[in-house]
Structures are given as structure tokens and as C-alpha cells.
Design a protein around this motif. Structure first.
Motif, PDB file in Angstrom:
ATOM      1  N   GLY A 158     -12.425  -3.682   1.869  1.00 43.97           N
ATOM      2  CA  GLY A 158     -11.721  -2.720   2.706  1.00 43.97           C
ATOM      3  C   GLY A 158     -10.271  -2.580   2.308  1.00 43.97           C
ATOM      4  N   LEU A 159      -9.604  -3.705   2.029  1.00 45.81           N
ATOM      5  CA  LEU A 159      -8.206  -3.673   1.610  1.00 45.81           C
ATOM      6  C   LEU A 159      -8.046  -2.898   0.309  1.00 45.81           C
ATOM      7  N   ALA A 160      -8.889  -3.198  -0.680  1.00 41.74           N
ATOM      8  CA  ALA A 160      -8.798  -2.518  -1.980  1.00 41.74           C
ATOM      9  C   ALA A 160      -9.013  -1.016  -1.832  1.00 41.74           C
ATOM     10  N   ASN A 161     -10.014  -0.626  -1.054  1.00 45.61           N
ATOM     11  CA  ASN A 161     -10.299   0.794  -0.877  1.00 45.61           C
ATOM     12  C   ASN A 161      -9.209   1.490  -0.065  1.00 45.61           C
ATOM     13  N   ALA A 162      -8.621   0.778   0.888  1.00 44.11           N
ATOM     14  CA  ALA A 162      -7.546   1.358   1.681  1.00 44.11           C
ATOM     15  C   ALA A 162      -6.306   1.600   0.833  1.00 44.11           C
ATOM     16  N   ILE A 163      -5.997   0.654  -0.044  1.00 45.77           N
ATOM     17  CA  ILE A 163      -4.834   0.839  -0.929  1.00 45.77           C
ATOM     18  C   ILE A 163      -5.086   1.995  -1.891  1.00 45.77           C
ATOM     19  N   GLU A 164      -6.312   2.116  -2.374  1.00 46.43           N
ATOM     20  CA  GLU A 164      -6.656   3.270  -3.219  1.00 46.43           C
ATOM     21  C   GLU A 164      -6.514   4.570  -2.430  1.00 46.43           C
ATOM     22  N   VAL A 183      -5.801 -11.916  -6.200  1.00 43.61           N
ATOM     23  CA  VAL A 183      -7.103 -12.117  -6.838  1.00 43.61           C
ATOM     24  C   VAL A 183      -7.682 -10.790  -7.324  1.00 43.61           C
ATOM     25  N   LEU A 184      -7.520  -9.743  -6.536  1.00 46.97           N
ATOM     26  CA  LEU A 184      -8.046  -8.427  -6.908  1.00 46.97           C
ATOM     27  C   LEU A 184      -7.079  -7.633  -7.789  1.00 46.97           C
ATOM     28  N   ASP A 185      -5.890  -8.209  -8.015  1.00 45.51           N
ATOM     29  CA  ASP A 185      -4.863  -7.555  -8.833  1.00 45.51           C
ATOM     30  C   ASP A 185      -4.575  -6.144  -8.313  1.00 45.51           C
ATOM     31  N   LEU A 186      -4.307  -6.065  -7.025  1.00 44.95           N
ATOM     32  CA  LEU A 186      -4.037  -4.775  -6.395  1.00 44.95           C
ATOM     33  C   LEU A 186      -2.600  -4.346  -6.693  1.00 44.95           C
ATOM     34  N   PRO A 187      -2.334  -3.042  -6.703  1.00 45.72           N
ATOM     35  CA  PRO A 187      -0.998  -2.533  -7.045  1.00 45.72           C
ATOM     36  C   PRO A 187      -0.021  -2.657  -5.872  1.00 45.72           C
ATOM     37  N   VAL A 188       0.306  -3.898  -5.516  1.00 42.24           N
ATOM     38  CA  VAL A 188       1.181  -4.138  -4.363  1.00 42.24           C
ATOM     39  C   VAL A 188       2.308  -5.109  -4.726  1.00 42.24           C
ATOM     40  N   LYS A 189       2.656  -5.175  -6.011  1.00 40.41           N
ATOM     41  CA  LYS A 189       3.594  -6.200  -6.474  1.00 40.41           C
ATOM     42  C   LYS A 189       4.927  -6.168  -5.745  1.00 40.41           C
ATOM     43  N   HIS A 190       5.385  -4.990  -5.328  1.00 36.01           N
ATOM     44  CA  HIS A 190       6.668  -4.880  -4.628  1.00 36.01           C
ATOM     45  C   HIS A 190       6.611  -5.494  -3.236  1.00 36.01           C
ATOM     46  N   TYR A 191       5.414  -5.757  -2.731  1.00 36.53           N
ATOM     47  CA  TYR A 191       5.268  -6.307  -1.384  1.00 36.53           C
ATOM     48  C   TYR A 191       4.944  -7.788  -1.388  1.00 36.53           C
TER      49      TYR A 191
END
Length: 274
Positions: free
Chosen positions: A184-190, A220-228
Motif C-alpha cells: 500500500g505504501l509503495a503504490n500510494a507513493i507512486e 527495503v523497497l528503495d522508495l523515492p523518499v530520500k528527502h524524508y
């Protein structure tokens, strides 16, 4: 779902037509009593004759659903289930796994309708029309972040996208476990949810475990949230929490996020290859 429908009298037809035209597919005994202009005893018998005939279903004491014939024919009650939820408790919000699925953040369709509220129900779980409803009682500071959706002229309150993700990380057990929460987190960020709002919501919840799961899963999922990540890491407390409350108390301890990783990284990311 099998349903036997018996013929309506003119007065019965008039009552159901009037209620439907007013958008009261779910109505109270008092709603019908005002329209029928009968004594309370006769009005009660009138309503329960319609129940016996199959035109109404009692969903709670004093609350009735006009049976949607098209729903019975198709065997599906998804919209009706949300509308029923809207009439079971106040305040309320359709939430957790039900909201995740509504937003398309998980393809898993939960059989149970999850409803959050600040009011403690006599029963935490109930079944209506064969649909299980689960009520999660929240402290008042956790009950926020809702929006309105409509099914025709029927209003339903549901947690907004950011609150749905925060709730799933607060209680992964109410969304099928941490793998569904991660998905859900990954899809929400997308879907470009508002990460500033998500961060603010997570802070308001006063549960540091949310930031621990949020940061760990994001890395772990390497999501594009590095600034957070640095902001979230500063919100982490010293104690360790289980990554997934539904799984056994095993696994390695991650000191950066103070997570006991009782679900492997392979399982946490496996849904991407399916």
C-alpha cells in the motif's frame, strides 16, 4: 445469495418508493413510523411483514436495508457494504484494509469491512447480510484525516489516502499484515500522495512505531523518499517494535529504525515479482 421476494401491497410499495426517493435505502423504524401514520405497534408489524417478504433486511435493532435486487442477482454487495457501515456507528470511517482496496493500493479484496470509530461498540465484530464488519475503536487523537465519497446519493466517510497509509503502519494487523501495508505504501507513493501530510499525520498519531515501520519499509523497497528519511529517523524512539504484529517474535534487530524484522526482505518485496 438466494432471496425469495413476495408481492407487495400498494401501501408497502408506496413506503419503499418514498424511502428510496429520499435516498433512505437504509432507514430507521422512526423514518418509517412517520410515513406510515400508524400506531407504533402496527407500524412495527408492517415493517416486519416486509422483512418476512424479503424486501427488507434488519441490519441492527431499529435499522433496515431495502434489499437491492441487482446486488442479489450479481451476488455482490460492495457498495451496499460501505453504505451499511455508514449507518452502524457514529462517528465512523471506512478504513484500514477496506480503504487500501478502495484506493487501489492493494488488489486483495478483504471480505471484512473495517470501520474505525471513537465509540466502543458492544460487539467489535458483527455480520450483516453475510458481510463481516470489524470495528476498531480509536482514541480521539487518532480519529482524523477523513474524506467523503458518494455511491449515487449515498454518502460514505472514508479515511483519506495519507491517513489510510498511516493507519496501516500503525496497525498492520488490520490490513492483512506488513506485506499488504508495504504494498500500500509503495503504490500510494507512486500515486503521488502528499508526504508532508503523511509525516504530519504520523506525528499526530503519537506512536513512534509508525515512523519505524515507515522508514524501514521505505529503505527495503528503495522508495523515492530520500528527502524524508532523515526527518522520519529523528522521530524514532529507542524501543524495538515488531515489523509485523501478525508474525512470530523472531528475526534480526535493525538498529537504525529500531525494528525487529520478523518478516524477511524477500517476503517484503516478493509481491513485486508476482
Amino acid at each position: 445469495m438466494t432471496q425469495t421476494i413476495k408481492t407487495l401491497s400498494q401501501r408497502e410499495t408506496q413506503l419503499l418508493s418514498t424511502l428510496s426517493s429520499e435516498g433512505k435505502n437504509i432507514f430507521s423504524f422512526e423514518d418509517a413510523f412517520k410515513l406510515l401514520k400508524l400506531s407504533r405497534g402496527h407500524a412495527w408489524k408492517f415493517i416486519h411483514t416486509l422483512v418476512d417478504k424479503g424486501w427488507l433486511r434488519q441490519i441492527e435493532k431499529g435499522k433496515y436495508l431495502i434489499v437491492p435486487l441487482e446486488g442479489i442477482a450479481a451476488g455482490t454487495w460492495s457498495e451496499e457494504a460501505f453504505v451499511i457501515a455508514a449507518n452502524l456507528v457514529a462517528p465512523y470511517a471506512v478504513s484500514y484494509w477496506s480503504a487500501l482496496n478502495y484506493y487501489g493500493y492493494t488488489e486483495q479484496i478483504p471480505r471484512t469491512i473495517f470501520v474505525s470509530t471513537t465509540k466502543r461498540k458492544f460487539k467489535a465484530e458483527t455480520e450483516i447480510l453475510g458481510i463481516p464488519f470489524k470495528f476498531i475503536t480509536l482514541k480521539s487523537h487518532k480519529f482524523f484525516g477523513t474524506t467523503t465519497i458518494w455511491f449515487g446519493n449515498k454518502k460514505v466517510i472514508i479515511t483519506d489516502k495519507e491517513k489510510t497509509i498511516v493507519d496501516s503502519l500503525d496497525h498492520p494487523e488490520y490490513c492483512g499484515g506488513i506485506v499488504e501495508a508495504a504494498k500500500g505504501l509503495a503504490n500510494a507513493i507512486e500515486d503521488a500522495i502528499d508526504l508532508d501530510k503523511l509525516t504530519s499525520y504520523a506525528t499526530r498519531m503519537k506512536n513512534r512505531a509508525i515512523f519505524k515501520r515507515l522508514g524501514y519499509v521505505s529503505e527495503v523497497l528503495d522508495l523515492p523518499v530520500k528527502h524524508y528519511l532523515n526527518r522520519w529517523q529523528k522521530m524514532v524512539s529507542l524501543g524495538y517494535v515488531l515489523l509485523d504484529p501478525l508474525s512470530a517474535k523472531t528475526g534480526t534487530h535493525n538498529s537504525r529504525w529500531h525494528i525487529q524484522a520478523n518478516v524477511s526482505k524477500a517476503n517484503l518485496t516478493g509481491w513485486r515479482t508476482h
